[in-house]
Design a protein around this motif. Structure first.
Motif, PDB file in Angstrom:
ATOM      1  N   ASP A 177      16.738 -11.291  -6.207  1.00 54.55           N
ATOM      2  CA  ASP A 177      16.342 -10.470  -7.401  1.00 54.55           C
ATOM      3  C   ASP A 177      17.213 -10.379  -8.751  1.00 54.55           C
ATOM      4  O   ASP A 177      18.443 -10.431  -8.102  1.00 54.55           O
ATOM      5  CB  ASP A 177      15.289  -9.252  -7.274  1.00 54.55           C
ATOM      6  CG  ASP A 177      14.209  -9.447  -6.198  1.00 54.55           C
ATOM      7  OD1 ASP A 177      13.362 -10.553  -6.468  1.00 54.55           O
ATOM      8  OD2 ASP A 177      14.071  -8.679  -5.514  1.00 54.55           O
ATOM      9  N   SER A 178      16.813 -10.305  -9.689  1.00 51.42           N
ATOM     10  CA  SER A 178      17.949  -9.745 -10.781  1.00 51.42           C
ATOM     11  C   SER A 178      18.297  -8.529 -10.607  1.00 51.42           C
ATOM     12  O   SER A 178      17.814  -7.364 -10.158  1.00 51.42           O
ATOM     13  CB  SER A 178      17.154  -9.718 -11.970  1.00 51.42           C
ATOM     14  OG  SER A 178      16.896 -11.074 -12.621  1.00 51.42           O
ATOM     15  N   GLU A 179      19.738  -8.421 -10.615  1.00 48.60           N
ATOM     16  CA  GLU A 179      20.437  -7.200 -10.302  1.00 48.60           C
ATOM     17  C   GLU A 179      20.307  -6.112 -11.363  1.00 48.60           C
ATOM     18  O   GLU A 179      20.985  -6.248 -12.461  1.00 48.60           O
ATOM     19  CB  GLU A 179      21.845  -7.494  -9.891  1.00 48.60           C
ATOM     20  CG  GLU A 179      22.624  -6.254  -9.533  1.00 48.60           C
ATOM     21  CD  GLU A 179      24.161  -6.492  -9.269  1.00 48.60           C
ATOM     22  OE1 GLU A 179      24.553  -6.887  -8.091  1.00 48.60           O
ATOM     23  OE2 GLU A 179      24.949  -6.424 -10.176  1.00 48.60           O
ATOM     24  N   THR A 180      19.279  -5.354 -11.440  1.00 46.92           N
ATOM     25  CA  THR A 180      19.212  -4.301 -12.393  1.00 46.92           C
ATOM     26  C   THR A 180      19.759  -2.853 -11.675  1.00 46.92           C
ATOM     27  O   THR A 180      20.200  -2.850 -10.647  1.00 46.92           O
ATOM     28  CB  THR A 180      17.862  -4.183 -12.530  1.00 46.92           C
ATOM     29  OG1 THR A 180      16.957  -3.751 -11.342  1.00 46.92           O
ATOM     30  CG2 THR A 180      16.994  -5.212 -13.302  1.00 46.92           C
ATOM     31  N   ILE A 181      19.741  -1.798 -12.442  1.00 46.94           N
ATOM     32  CA  ILE A 181      20.251  -0.605 -11.817  1.00 46.94           C
ATOM     33  C   ILE A 181      18.867   0.060 -10.739  1.00 46.94           C
ATOM     34  O   ILE A 181      19.842   0.295  -9.784  1.00 46.94           O
ATOM     35  CB  ILE A 181      20.190   0.477 -12.861  1.00 46.94           C
ATOM     36  CG1 ILE A 181      21.295   0.034 -13.987  1.00 46.94           C
ATOM     37  CG2 ILE A 181      20.312   1.812 -12.455  1.00 46.94           C
ATOM     38  CD1 ILE A 181      21.413   1.084 -15.244  1.00 46.94           C
ATOM     39  N   GLY A 182      17.869  -0.283 -10.908  1.00 43.05           N
ATOM     40  CA  GLY A 182      16.847  -0.001  -9.894  1.00 43.05           C
ATOM     41  C   GLY A 182      17.079  -0.698  -8.619  1.00 43.05           C
ATOM     42  O   GLY A 182      17.032  -0.056  -7.531  1.00 43.05           O
ATOM     43  N   LEU A 183      17.441  -1.876  -8.724  1.00 42.58           N
ATOM     44  CA  LEU A 183      17.734  -2.912  -7.484  1.00 42.58           C
ATOM     45  C   LEU A 183      19.034  -2.445  -6.932  1.00 42.58           C
ATOM     46  O   LEU A 183      19.055  -2.287  -5.726  1.00 42.58           O
ATOM     47  CB  LEU A 183      17.761  -4.394  -7.876  1.00 42.58           C
ATOM     48  CG  LEU A 183      17.894  -5.184  -6.861  1.00 42.58           C
ATOM     49  CD1 LEU A 183      16.303  -5.560  -6.202  1.00 42.58           C
ATOM     50  CD2 LEU A 183      18.379  -6.521  -7.088  1.00 42.58           C
TER      51      LEU A 183
END
Length: 113
Positions: free
Chosen positions: A82-88
């Motif tokens: 998945d896209s590396e967001t802060i939540g991920l």
């Protein structure tokens, strides 16, 4: 009277607005504690800066760097899915979940926490 006028004039913190865009909702007291926490947890300025970046959603994740056209793909550095967001990066990634589980086991086993 002064306090009432000040409360009405208060502008919502931009960092809070960014979190609320992603359906993260806390009350005013929670946000106060969240923004106070970095100064209670450590005296190390590098950790303060990391916590500031996370709270203000400016941590240079792959999603953010891709948005700035600095990297080609926004995929997670660990799971590559998945896209590396802060939540991920801190909660949702399978590798990170495993890390948190290991930390939890360590603390329970060694400190009964």
């Amino acid at each position: 009277m002064y306090n009432i006028l000040i409360r009405e004039k208060r502008v919502q913190n931009k960092a809070i607005l960014k979190w609320e865009e992603n359906d993260t909702i806390f009350n005013e007291n929670d946000w106060y504690k969240i923004f106070e926490l970095p100064f209670k947890t450590t005296k190390e300025s590098k950790f303060h800066w990391l916590q500031f970046q996370i709270l203000h959603r400016i941590l240079p994740t792959n999603y953010y760097l891709h948005k700035l056209k600095l990297i080609e793909y926004p995929k997670c550095s660990f799971c590559k899915q998945d896209s590396e967001t802060i939540g991920l990066l801190f909660v949702e990634c399978l590798f990170v979940k495993e890390l948190w589980s290991d930390i939890e086991e360590f603390l329970l086993r060694n400190f009964l926490i």
